[in-house]
Design a protein around this motif. Sequence first.
Motif, short mmCIF file in Angstrom:
data_model
loop_
_atom_site.label_atom_id
_atom_site.label_comp_id
_atom_site.label_asym_id
_atom_site.label_seq_id
_atom_site.Cartn_x
_atom_site.Cartn_y
_atom_site.Cartn_z
N MET A 166 10.63 -1.45 6.88
CA MET A 166 10.31 -0.92 5.67
C MET A 166 11.68 -0.20 5.16
SD MET A 166 7.56 -1.83 4.48
CE MET A 166 7.41 -0.75 3.09
N PRO A 167 11.81 -0.14 3.84
CA PRO A 167 12.99 0.53 3.24
C PRO A 167 12.96 2.26 3.54
CG PRO A 167 11.97 -0.47 1.25
CD PRO A 167 11.42 -0.92 2.74
N ALA A 168 14.07 2.63 3.37
CA ALA A 168 13.87 4.35 3.50
C ALA A 168 13.14 4.87 2.22
CB ALA A 168 15.32 4.69 3.40
N GLY A 169 12.25 5.85 2.71
CA GLY A 169 11.30 6.28 1.56
C GLY A 169 9.99 5.57 1.41
N ILE A 193 5.25 -8.81 12.40
CA ILE A 193 5.58 -7.49 13.04
C ILE A 193 6.87 -7.02 12.31
CG2 ILE A 193 6.83 -6.53 15.06
CD1 ILE A 193 5.03 -8.18 16.61
N LEU A 194 7.79 -8.02 12.04
CA LEU A 194 9.14 -7.66 11.37
C LEU A 194 8.78 -7.29 9.61
CD1 LEU A 194 11.47 -10.19 12.77
CD2 LEU A 194 11.26 -7.62 13.49
N VAL A 240 0.76 -1.42 0.09
CA VAL A 240 0.12 0.00 -0.10
C VAL A 240 0.89 1.47 0.01
CG1 VAL A 240 -1.89 1.43 1.24
CG2 VAL A 240 -2.00 -1.05 1.02
N ALA A 241 1.84 1.22 0.71
CA ALA A 241 2.74 2.35 0.98
C ALA A 241 3.53 2.66 -0.34
CB ALA A 241 3.78 2.31 2.13
#
Length: 164
Positions: free
Chosen positions: A105-108, A99-100, A76-77
């Motif tokens: 999530m990667p930067a950005g 959870i992990l 979604v992001a």
Amino acid sequence: MDNIQVSVILGSDSDVDLGKAAIKSLRSFDIACELKVISAHRSPDVLVDYLKISKERGCKAYIAIAGMAAHLAGAVAAHSSSPVLGVPTEHSLNGLDAILSTLQMPAGVPVATFAAGTAGATNAGIFAAQMLGIQDTEMADKMIDFKKELREKTIKKDQNLDRD
């Protein structure tokens, strides 16, 4: 089409109870919302199409609830510029895998990650209300009332506590 402010997306219908907890929180603040089941893995094209349509309908934030690999919030992001609130489920490995997957999530590509399970789903709904309250004074007032109610309930619980 009707407008929505927050969409709650489930990776599977097995997560419907968590989705209902998020919806309950949102509705307690009179937030227009809807509940959908869209798998990031099984129907990624449906997810992308839905994100476009929901944005056109006024959606301001997404609550993504998923377990196991839990890539729903990240998907979604990746396809939206709106805030994504990720809620892992506890179906396997006591929720650690979900959870992990939601948290790392990667930067950005940010995802706000909440506790696994019902508390996380409930808090994601409340957090969405807080975000909407930044630009909506009526919503901000509802949040102030909510916090006062929490305070009063806690005081009452203390007063009713059997201390023997």
